[in-house]
Design an enzyme around this catalytic site. Structure first.
Site, short mmCIF file in Angstrom:
data_model
loop_
_atom_site.label_atom_id
_atom_site.label_comp_id
_atom_site.label_asym_id
_atom_site.label_seq_id
_atom_site.Cartn_x
_atom_site.Cartn_y
_atom_site.Cartn_z
N ASN A 9 0.87 -1.18 0.00
CA ASN A 9 0.00 0.00 0.00
C ASN A 9 0.90 1.23 0.00
O ASN A 9 1.51 1.56 1.02
CB ASN A 9 -0.90 -0.04 1.24
CG ASN A 9 -1.74 1.22 1.39
OD1 ASN A 9 -1.77 2.06 0.49
ND2 ASN A 9 -2.42 1.35 2.52
N LYS A 11 0.05 4.25 -0.24
CA LYS A 11 -0.60 5.42 0.37
C LYS A 11 -0.44 6.66 -0.53
O LYS A 11 -0.39 6.53 -1.75
CB LYS A 11 -0.07 5.64 1.79
CG LYS A 11 -0.20 4.35 2.63
CD LYS A 11 0.00 4.52 4.10
CE LYS A 11 -0.18 3.19 4.80
NZ LYS A 11 -0.07 3.26 6.25
N HIS A 95 -9.53 1.04 4.79
CA HIS A 95 -8.27 1.23 5.52
C HIS A 95 -8.52 2.13 6.73
O HIS A 95 -9.32 3.07 6.66
CB HIS A 95 -7.22 1.85 4.58
CG HIS A 95 -5.86 1.80 5.19
ND1 HIS A 95 -5.44 2.71 6.13
CD2 HIS A 95 -4.83 0.93 5.01
CE1 HIS A 95 -4.20 2.39 6.50
NE2 HIS A 95 -3.81 1.31 5.84
N GLU A 97 -6.91 4.49 7.89
CA GLU A 97 -6.69 5.93 7.63
C GLU A 97 -7.93 6.55 6.99
O GLU A 97 -8.23 7.73 7.23
CB GLU A 97 -5.43 6.11 6.76
CG GLU A 97 -4.17 5.85 7.59
CD GLU A 97 -2.98 5.32 6.80
OE1 GLU A 97 -3.00 5.38 5.56
OE2 GLU A 97 -2.05 4.84 7.46
N GLU A 167 -5.25 -4.98 10.50
CA GLU A 167 -4.24 -3.95 10.74
C GLU A 167 -4.56 -3.23 12.04
O GLU A 167 -5.38 -2.30 12.05
CB GLU A 167 -4.25 -2.93 9.59
CG GLU A 167 -3.91 -3.52 8.25
CD GLU A 167 -3.36 -2.45 7.30
OE1 GLU A 167 -2.29 -2.69 6.72
OE2 GLU A 167 -3.98 -1.39 7.15
N GLY A 173 2.57 2.26 10.89
CA GLY A 173 3.54 3.35 10.77
C GLY A 173 4.24 3.69 12.08
O GLY A 173 4.90 4.72 12.18
N SER A 213 3.47 -2.12 10.32
CA SER A 213 4.92 -2.17 10.52
C SER A 213 5.55 -3.51 10.13
O SER A 213 6.47 -4.00 10.79
CB SER A 213 5.26 -1.82 11.97
OG SER A 213 4.86 -0.48 12.25
#
Ligand code: 13P
Length: 253
Positions: A9, A11, A95, A97, A167, A173, A213
């Protein structure tokens, strides 16, 4: 048998010209087929250019989001048919985010997943708890609710075309990963939730990826877990060597 899937991904990184350079490096490093499915998901603006790089290679193309309608007056949105026409085979849906910053709800995730499916795309549906939910002892409950919300109205025969990605939000991250055994337990919980909806035979076909991560250093141990069928890689997928190492770790695990 579930085929391992390693997805990158990207992003909101890489202009189209930068994306071409990265995609070429990934394709070069992963030229030999090894029984593992590999997909890269650049930003919308780079899909066409990256599609031209990966066509004919073993690296698949995916997008990072999709709208649920076929077409219409939805300024700024992109439909599953549009992605499909560009050569996409996968799309990330829900996702964290997007859930966190763009108001993505379980209902929208559900509609997007179904739209992807209807256009022949494999939806990679993301679920995962936040740190405060985990600390409150609610991780299993939150993730099960996300899975149920995402799969509402799915026909059992279609569930084989789904990939799920667990996730944990606190691992994205941050350099913190769920321990392999803890991730494995959550994957088992997700599979049990799917089994509760569609039966054990259907649930055992669904690929459940881990994300958060994932790096070359921890990929092997994570991917060795019996319930972890692949990885959704963020930061490390922006480095062709690191991404290729993760694919190799998957092969040897
Ligand atoms: P990182 O690998 O950078 O933690 O990101 C994970 C992720 O969000 C993939 O979708």
């Amino acid at each position: 048998m579930r085929r391992t899937l390693i997805a990158g991904n990207w992003k909101m990184y890489k202009t189209p010209s930068e994306a071409v350079v990265l995609a070429e490096a990934v394709v070069k490093r992963l030229s030999a087929p090894d029984g593992i499915d590999v997909v890269i998901c650049p930003p919308f603006t780079a899909l066409e250019a990256v599609g031209k790089v990966v066509v004919g290679s073993r690296v698949g193309l995916g997008a990072q989001d999709v709208h649920w309608e076929k077409e219409g007056a939805y300024t700024g949105e992109v439909s599953a048919e549009m992605l499909r026409d560009l050569g996409c085979r996968y799309v990330i849906v829900g996702h964290s985010e997007r859930r966190q910053h763009f108001g993505e709800t379980d209902e929208r995730v559900n509609k997007k997943g179904l739209a992807a499916l209807a256009s022949g795309l494999t939806p990679i549906v993301c679920v995962g708890e936040t740190l405060s939910e985990r600390e409150a002892g609610r991780a299993n409950e939150v993730v099960a609710a996300q899975v149920k919300g995402a799969l509402s109205g799915w026909a059992s025969r279609d569930v084989q075309f789904l990939a799920l990605a667990y996730e944990p939000v606190w691992a994205i991250g941050t350099g913190q990963t769920a321990t392999p055994s803890r991730a494995d337990e959550m994957h088992a919980h997700i599979r049990m939730t799917i089994a509760g909806l569609f039966g054990a035979d259907v649930a055992k076909e669904v690929r459940i990826l881990y994300g958060g991560s994932v790096k070359p250093e921890n990929a092997k141990e994570l991917l060795q877990q019996s319930e972890i069928d692949g990885a959704l890689v963020g930061g490390a997928s922006l480095d062709a060597d690191a991404f290729a190492s993760i694919v190799k770790a998957a092969k040897s695990s």
